[in-house]
Motif scaffolding. Structure first.
Motif, PDB file in Angstrom:
ATOM      1  N   GLU A 242       0.830  -1.213   0.000  1.00 13.15           N
ATOM      2  CA  GLU A 242       0.000   0.000   0.000  1.00 13.15           C
ATOM      3  C   GLU A 242       0.857   1.251   0.000  1.00 13.15           C
ATOM      4  O   GLU A 242       0.567   2.211  -0.722  1.00 13.15           O
ATOM      5  CB  GLU A 242      -0.914  -0.015   1.229  1.00 13.15           C
ATOM      6  N   ALA A 243       1.923   1.254   0.800  1.00 18.21           N
ATOM      7  CA  ALA A 243       2.812   2.414   0.845  1.00 18.21           C
ATOM      8  C   ALA A 243       3.480   2.637  -0.520  1.00 18.21           C
ATOM      9  O   ALA A 243       3.643   3.778  -0.961  1.00 18.21           O
ATOM     10  CB  ALA A 243       3.869   2.224   1.927  1.00 18.21           C
ATOM     11  N   THR A 244       3.843   1.545  -1.184  1.00 17.66           N
ATOM     12  CA  THR A 244       4.463   1.660  -2.504  1.00 17.66           C
ATOM     13  C   THR A 244       3.490   2.254  -3.514  1.00 17.66           C
ATOM     14  O   THR A 244       3.843   3.146  -4.298  1.00 17.66           O
ATOM     15  CB  THR A 244       4.941   0.276  -2.987  1.00 17.66           C
ATOM     16  N   MET A 278      10.207  14.832   7.457  1.00 17.18           N
ATOM     17  CA  MET A 278       9.189  14.364   6.520  1.00 17.18           C
ATOM     18  C   MET A 278       9.482  12.953   6.019  1.00 17.18           C
ATOM     19  O   MET A 278       8.578  12.247   5.554  1.00 17.18           O
ATOM     20  CB  MET A 278       9.078  15.333   5.338  1.00 17.18           C
ATOM     21  N   VAL A 279      10.740  12.536   6.110  1.00 19.91           N
ATOM     22  CA  VAL A 279      11.125  11.165   5.753  1.00 19.91           C
ATOM     23  C   VAL A 279      11.233  10.293   6.987  1.00 19.91           C
ATOM     24  O   VAL A 279      10.727   9.159   7.019  1.00 19.91           O
ATOM     25  CB  VAL A 279      12.463  11.151   4.985  1.00 19.91           C
ATOM     26  N   VAL A 280      11.874  10.812   8.024  1.00 24.24           N
ATOM     27  CA  VAL A 280      12.160  10.011   9.218  1.00 24.24           C
ATOM     28  C   VAL A 280      10.875   9.591   9.928  1.00 24.24           C
ATOM     29  O   VAL A 280      10.751   8.435  10.360  1.00 24.24           O
ATOM     30  CB  VAL A 280      13.076  10.799  10.173  1.00 24.24           C
ATOM     31  N   VAL A 281       9.907  10.480  10.040  1.00 24.59           N
ATOM     32  CA  VAL A 281       8.696  10.180  10.815  1.00 24.59           C
ATOM     33  C   VAL A 281       7.846   9.091  10.131  1.00 24.59           C
ATOM     34  O   VAL A 281       7.612   8.032  10.719  1.00 24.59           O
ATOM     35  CB  VAL A 281       7.879  11.461  11.077  1.00 24.59           C
ATOM     36  N   PRO A 282       7.365   9.300   8.890  1.00 27.85           N
ATOM     37  CA  PRO A 282       6.575   8.212   8.284  1.00 27.85           C
ATOM     38  C   PRO A 282       7.409   6.986   7.947  1.00 27.85           C
ATOM     39  O   PRO A 282       6.931   5.850   8.066  1.00 27.85           O
ATOM     40  CB  PRO A 282       5.997   8.863   7.018  1.00 27.85           C
ATOM     41  N   GLY A 283       8.671   7.198   7.533  1.00 28.39           N
ATOM     42  CA  GLY A 283       9.528   6.056   7.239  1.00 28.39           C
ATOM     43  C   GLY A 283       9.813   5.227   8.474  1.00 28.39           C
ATOM     44  O   GLY A 283       9.810   3.983   8.427  1.00 28.39           O
ATOM     45  N   ALA A 285       7.895   5.030  11.163  1.00 28.83           N
ATOM     46  CA  ALA A 285       6.657   4.347  11.550  1.00 28.83           C
ATOM     47  C   ALA A 285       6.412   3.126  10.672  1.00 28.83           C
ATOM     48  O   ALA A 285       6.024   2.056  11.166  1.00 28.83           O
ATOM     49  CB  ALA A 285       5.477   5.317  11.448  1.00 28.83           C
ATOM     50  N   LEU A 286       6.641   3.271   9.365  1.00 30.69           N
ATOM     51  CA  LEU A 286       6.467   2.143   8.446  1.00 30.69           C
ATOM     52  C   LEU A 286       7.438   1.012   8.783  1.00 30.69           C
ATOM     53  O   LEU A 286       7.059  -0.168   8.804  1.00 30.69           O
ATOM     54  CB  LEU A 286       6.681   2.625   7.012  1.00 30.69           C
ATOM     55  N   LEU A 287       8.680   1.364   9.064  1.00 27.61           N
ATOM     56  CA  LEU A 287       9.673   0.365   9.427  1.00 27.61           C
ATOM     57  C   LEU A 287       9.306  -0.333  10.733  1.00 27.61           C
ATOM     58  O   LEU A 287       9.393  -1.563  10.840  1.00 27.61           O
ATOM     59  CB  LEU A 287      11.048   1.023   9.553  1.00 27.61           C
ATOM     60  N   ALA A 288       8.882   0.435  11.729  1.00 27.90           N
ATOM     61  CA  ALA A 288       8.537  -0.143  13.029  1.00 27.90           C
ATOM     62  C   ALA A 288       7.361  -1.105  12.922  1.00 27.90           C
ATOM     63  O   ALA A 288       7.385  -2.200  13.504  1.00 27.90           O
ATOM     64  CB  ALA A 288       8.219   0.972  14.025  1.00 27.90           C
ATOM     65  N   LEU A 289       6.331  -0.726  12.159  1.00 26.22           N
ATOM     66  CA  LEU A 289       5.139  -1.575  12.063  1.00 26.22           C
ATOM     67  C   LEU A 289       5.434  -2.858  11.294  1.00 26.22           C
ATOM     68  O   LEU A 289       5.037  -3.956  11.725  1.00 26.22           O
ATOM     69  CB  LEU A 289       4.008  -0.806  11.391  1.00 26.22           C
ATOM     70  N   THR A 290       6.119  -2.764  10.174  1.00 33.10           N
ATOM     71  CA  THR A 290       6.422  -3.965   9.392  1.00 33.10           C
ATOM     72  C   THR A 290       7.388  -4.884  10.135  1.00 33.10           C
ATOM     73  O   THR A 290       7.224  -6.110  10.122  1.00 33.10           O
ATOM     74  CB  THR A 290       7.011  -3.588   8.026  1.00 33.10           C
ATOM     75  N   LEU A 291       8.380  -4.301  10.802  1.00 34.31           N
ATOM     76  CA  LEU A 291       9.320  -5.111  11.570  1.00 34.31           C
ATOM     77  C   LEU A 291       8.617  -5.823  12.719  1.00 34.31           C
ATOM     78  O   LEU A 291       8.887  -7.001  13.005  1.00 34.31           O
ATOM     79  CB  LEU A 291      10.452  -4.237  12.093  1.00 34.31           C
ATOM     80  N   ALA A 292       7.692  -5.127  13.384  1.00 35.33           N
ATOM     81  CA  ALA A 292       6.973  -5.726  14.506  1.00 35.33           C
ATOM     82  C   ALA A 292       6.139  -6.919  14.042  1.00 35.33           C
ATOM     83  O   ALA A 292       6.124  -7.972  14.692  1.00 35.33           O
ATOM     84  CB  ALA A 292       6.083  -4.681  15.177  1.00 35.33           C
ATOM     85  N   PHE A 293       5.444  -6.785  12.916  1.00 36.21           N
ATOM     86  CA  PHE A 293       4.640  -7.899  12.413  1.00 36.21           C
ATOM     87  C   PHE A 293       5.529  -9.064  11.979  1.00 36.21           C
ATOM     88  O   PHE A 293       5.173 -10.232  12.177  1.00 36.21           O
ATOM     89  CB  PHE A 293       3.756  -7.439  11.260  1.00 36.21           C
ATOM     90  N   ASN A 294       6.667  -8.772  11.378  1.00 34.52           N
ATOM     91  CA  ASN A 294       7.582  -9.845  10.980  1.00 34.52           C
ATOM     92  C   ASN A 294       8.122 -10.599  12.201  1.00 34.52           C
ATOM     93  O   ASN A 294       8.202 -11.835  12.197  1.00 34.52           O
ATOM     94  CB  ASN A 294       8.741  -9.277  10.161  1.00 34.52           C
ATOM     95  N   LEU A 295       8.508  -9.854  13.230  1.00 35.72           N
ATOM     96  CA  LEU A 295       9.000 -10.499  14.450  1.00 35.72           C
ATOM     97  C   LEU A 295       7.900 -11.313  15.128  1.00 35.72           C
ATOM     98  O   LEU A 295       8.155 -12.408  15.647  1.00 35.72           O
ATOM     99  CB  LEU A 295       9.548  -9.446  15.415  1.00 35.72           C
TER     100      LEU A 295
END
Length: 315
Positions: A242-244, A278-283, A285-295
């Protein structure tokens, strides 16, 4: 208290209930002993609460997700202002509050990720079970259909559909589902092929059980582990999809916030060079959520099937 011995049927039912309770309790115990799984569950829960509280955050800050603050949210040169007491996560190129947009964007990411994964899982389970259990021509047709879907270029198909139908949330979910169900269908098909000639299935056939009954009552309960684990791992993939799409302008229609179009705003004109948030905040959050689901998916796999983990370590 009665000391009469239990009948064989009653004893079997009691044994099954004890085994089910014991299995679930052991799975939960193993999961809670894994620090990575605990951290991932906490992270996912916090992000979900953050998304649900988006209207409250907007009311607390007094900033709407699409509201522009060109006087206080932009410098005299028209550059977004950084994190401060009024805008905790800074603003974007139009003077909009990044914190508020991040919260509303989390709603989109979680909705698309969970909904698309559930729909794709249902389709994959159904097709994989039918293909593996039926065999013959049915299996061949469904397997070749999976191969055909997997051979279609993801972005090319998305661009073609959007050019005809226009970008929308429902279209994003449909595209993600279309490209996601095949992986689980292949896994389920392989598992069903291995189970359909087992003794308990043959026993059910000899007792006159229907094909539908065998699939739903005898085979599917033995596929709970791969279904839970694979569905959990599909959620972060759907979120990234979705992000892509949103980043490329093929997903959520602006000004509706999405983590993907927030990153696209930062990339527009290399704005991230002067507005790193503008990159660090949404990026982030996206990294944290996807990493959490993978773990969490890895933790569920280890907790539900510890025997496979032990074999892997010995190998």
């Amino acid at each position: 208290m009665s000391l009469m011995p239990k009948t064989p049927a009653a004893a079997a039912r009691a044994s099954t209930e004890v085994q089910a309770r014991g299995s679930g309790r052991l799975t939960l115990t193993r999961l809670l002993r894994d620090p990575a799984s605990i951290a991932s569950m906490i992270a996912i829960l916090l992000i979900i609460v953050f998304a649900l509280c988006a209207p409250l955050i907007a009311a607390w800050t007094g900033h709407g997700p699409t509201e522009q603050f060109r006087e206080t949210g932009l410098t005299p040169e028209g550059i977004p202002v950084g994190p401060n007491s009024e805008f905790l996560f800074g603003t974007d190129q139009l003077g909009r509050d990044v914190l508020v947009r991040l919260a509303y964007g989390a709603q989109v990411s979680i909705l698309v990720g969970v909904l698309a994964s559930i729909v794709a899982s249902v389709i994959g389970i159904a097709i994989g079970t039918i293909a593996g259990f039926s065999g013959g021509v049915v299996d061949t047709v469904l397997s070749r259909t999976m191969d055909l879907v997997m051979s279609v270029p993801f972005l090319l198909c998305a661009i073609a559909l959007v050019s005809v139908l226009g970008p929308s949330l429902s279209l994003s979910i449909a595209v993600i589902v279309f490209f996601s169900w095949t992986g689980l269908a292949r896994v389920i098909r392989g598992q069903v092929l291995a189970l359909r000639h087992r003794e308990f299935v043959e026993a059910a056939r000899s007792l006159g059980a229907s094909r539908t009954s065998i699939m739903f009552r005898d085979i599917l309960p033995n596929l709970v582990v791969p279904i839970i684990v694979y569905t959990t791992l599909m959620i972060p993939a759907a979120i990234v999809f979705e992000a892509t799409l949103s980043f490329l302008g093929l997903g959520i229609v602006p000004p509706t916030p999405s983590w993907g179009n927030m990153l696209a705003d930062a990339a527009n004109g290399s704005l991230y060079l002067v507005a790193w948030w503008m990159v660090v905040v949404p990026g982030g959050a996206l990294l944290a959520l996807t990493l959490a689901f993978n773990l969490l998916g890895d933790g569920l796999r280890d907790a539900l099937d510890p025997a496979a983990v032990s074999k892997g370590k010995r190998a």
